[in-house]
Design an enzyme around this catalytic site. Structure first.
Site, short mmCIF file in Angstrom:
data_model
loop_
_atom_site.label_atom_id
_atom_site.label_comp_id
_atom_site.label_asym_id
_atom_site.label_seq_id
_atom_site.Cartn_x
_atom_site.Cartn_y
_atom_site.Cartn_z
N GLU A 85 29.93 47.18 40.90
CA GLU A 85 29.42 47.24 39.46
C GLU A 85 29.00 48.66 38.96
OE1 GLU A 85 29.29 44.41 37.35
OE2 GLU A 85 29.48 42.64 39.10
N ARG B 68 30.40 44.37 45.12
CA ARG B 68 31.01 44.71 43.74
C ARG B 68 30.42 45.93 43.35
NH1 ARG B 68 31.58 39.28 40.90
NH2 ARG B 68 32.21 38.04 42.72
N ARG C 26 20.19 41.74 36.19
CA ARG C 26 20.61 40.53 37.04
C ARG C 26 22.18 40.82 37.86
NH1 ARG C 26 22.44 40.69 32.05
NH2 ARG C 26 24.66 39.96 31.30
N HIS C 27 22.40 42.36 38.04
CA HIS C 27 23.53 42.71 38.80
C HIS C 27 23.00 43.53 39.97
CE1 HIS C 27 25.58 41.42 35.12
NE2 HIS C 27 26.77 41.18 35.92
N SER D 18 30.11 30.21 38.86
CA SER D 18 31.42 30.02 37.87
C SER D 18 32.45 29.44 38.92
CB SER D 18 31.92 31.27 37.18
OG SER D 18 32.33 31.98 38.33
N GLU E 226 24.31 33.48 33.69
CA GLU E 226 25.48 32.75 34.40
C GLU E 226 24.79 32.48 35.89
OE1 GLU E 226 29.21 34.51 34.35
OE2 GLU E 226 29.52 33.58 36.48
N ARG F 137 20.41 35.08 41.79
CA ARG F 137 20.25 34.64 40.49
C ARG F 137 19.46 33.01 40.64
NH1 ARG F 137 25.05 36.35 36.73
NH2 ARG F 137 25.08 38.42 37.37
#
Ligand code: ATP
Length: 445
Positions: free
Chosen positions: A229, A227, A235-236, A371, A368, A419
């Site tokens: 990001e 990603r 947390r990324h 998902s 999170e 995570r």
């Protein structure tokens, strides 16, 4: 480094480890053993030299009494410095005063590799270092007790996930990580030069795992995900490991059950098998009771309004609001029925209320973890959803084509492995649970 240049490096020769450090117990008193590992610490106390040898199972004390040791051993152990890679052939002695009540008296020591001094970090942890300094010297850093514990727990989690999903009938698959077009839109993609064309690193196995339900019905993948990001948070990452499942003839409700049972299983495995590691990390793991709470997005918005957060229906939930939710709902819970517009195009809108979707998130406190949702399996609806999200159906030609061959109704989810490891190890920064983390600013080592 003159000393190191002149130092004779020994061959491993026919030396093979007879025991790991942790296997050296007082019961072995009098037995000859061969140990292989690294010098964690050296102390010269008057007439005795203590060397702490570390291997992947722990540490053991090597004791060199000046008046008993032969000249060769005295000379060799005198050359040792921290983190040298060594072999020790010696005799076990039960000794109440030694750590774990046992020590090894060396007969012969081999220096297999030296370590440049001064070392960039202190592996004993007595002098703590900043995370960036530690990550720059990651191979040394990984020898610290905390890291040995973290990566063993990570291994146990992966083992538990694989066993659980296999038993449930999911087939392990691997999908391409070099892809021609975006999965969910282009923003988070890393473009790469692929011969004379542009390609991308996969940001998710989403479309491929959906396709594979047409052939194998229940599939899972544990693999890297990329990603682009920009958000530099704790947390990324730009590269993480995603645990994905996809199941044919199933809905969000069905796969939510798989997710909560999996969380229950993983917590139980870690609690039952990793007490030693959890103690090092000063962390505890509770096995959650089932089922997890299911709270709709609408209910969450109401709760947040009650907590002073003014969030309009249809808006995403900001981090500060998540932190508030984490206090109200400690441990695991699901947020269900997200607004369709907040979810990717492949998440199914509810039949009776298309503004709301069959998409869910699995939360742990405020973070999170996963998902997922029921997917759109109707081609026309999928094309409409693509357009609504500003994407071009033409870019998804090959994916859309597969819907012409009997796409079953299906559902699935993705869990971020890191995570999951964070919550089982009590680490606050995701970089702590990755061997070689990648983020916006870190591309080395
Ligand atoms: P977030 O809202 O936290 O950025 P997301 O909604 O982008 O996550 P998904 O695309 O739904 O996440 O990915 C599924 C799971 O993968 C997440 O629940 C999370 O556990 C993990 N994940 C997603 N992005 C990252 C990232 N950049 N670094 C580490 N893990 C991630």
């Amino acid at each position: 480094m003159k000393v190191e240049k002149r130092m004779k490096i020994d061959d491993l020769g026919c030396w093979r480890r007879t025991h790991y450090s942790a296997e050296i117990t007082p019961e072995l008193d009098g037995k000859e053993v061969i140990l292989l590992g690294w010098v964690r610490d050296i102390r010269d106390l008057g007439g005795i030299r203590f060397i702490i040898l570390q291997d992947r199972e722990g540490t053991v004390q090597i004791t060199v009494p000046r008046d008993e040791a032969d000249e060769q051993t005295l000379k060799k152990t005198g050359l040792l410095q921290r983190q040298y890679c060594i072999g020790v052939k010696g005799v076990v002695r039960a000794m109440a005063k030694a750590p774990r009540g046992v020590e090894v008296l060396p007969k012969k020591v081999k220096i297999l590799a030296v370590a440049k001094q001064p070392l960039p970090i202190d592996v004993t942890g007595r002098t703590p270092a900043d995370i960036d300094v530690r990550l720059d010297a990651r191979v040394l850093d990984l020898r610290r007790d905390e890291n040995q514990a973290i990566f063993r727990i990570r291994h146990k989690i992966l083992e538990a996930v694989r066993t659980f999903l296999s038993k449930k009938g999911f087939l392990e698959v691997h999908t391409p990580k070099i892809i021609a077009s975006a999965t969910e839109g282009g923003a988070a993609l890393f473009p790469i030069a692929y011969f004379e064309r542009e390609a991308f690193l996969a940001q998710s196995p989403q479309l491929y795992k959906e396709q594979l339900t047409m052939d194998f019905e229940k599939v899972y993948e544990i693999g890297p995900t990329f990603r682009a990001e920009k958000s530099h948070t704790r947390r990324h990452l730009t590269e993480f490991i995603s645990i994905d499942i996809e199941e044919a003839f199933a809905t969000a409700d069905d796969v939510m059950k798989v997710a909560e049972e999996l969380m229950h299983h993983v917590c139980r495995v870690v609690k039952e098998n990793c007490q030693k590691e959890l103690k090092v990390l000063k962390h505890t793991v509770e096995v959650p009771s089932l089922p997890f709470k299911r709270i709709t997005y609408d209910e969450i918005i109401e709760e947040l309004r009650g907590g002073g957060f003014k969030i309009e229906w249809g808006e995403d939930i900001p981090t500060a609001a998540y932190r508030h939710l984490g206090k109200v709902h400690p441990y695991f819970y699901f947020i269900t029925e997200w607004p369709t517009r907040l979810k990717p195009f492949y998440i199914k809108p509810k039949d009776d209320d298309p503004e709301r979707s069959e998409g869910f998130d699995l939360m742990w406190h405020w973070i999170e973890i996963a998902s997922g949702g029921t997917r759109v399996h109707d081609k026309k609806l999928l094309i409409r959803r693509l357009k609504e999200q500003g994407l071009h159906p033409e870019s998804f030609k090959y994916h859309l084509q597969t819907f012409d061959y009997g796409m079953p109704p299906h559902a699935g989810w993705a869990i971020g492995l890191e995570r999951l490891v964070m919550i089982h190890t009590g680490r606050k920064n995701i970089r702590e649970v990755v061997f070689y983390p990648r983020d916006r600013f870190r591309l080395t080592p």
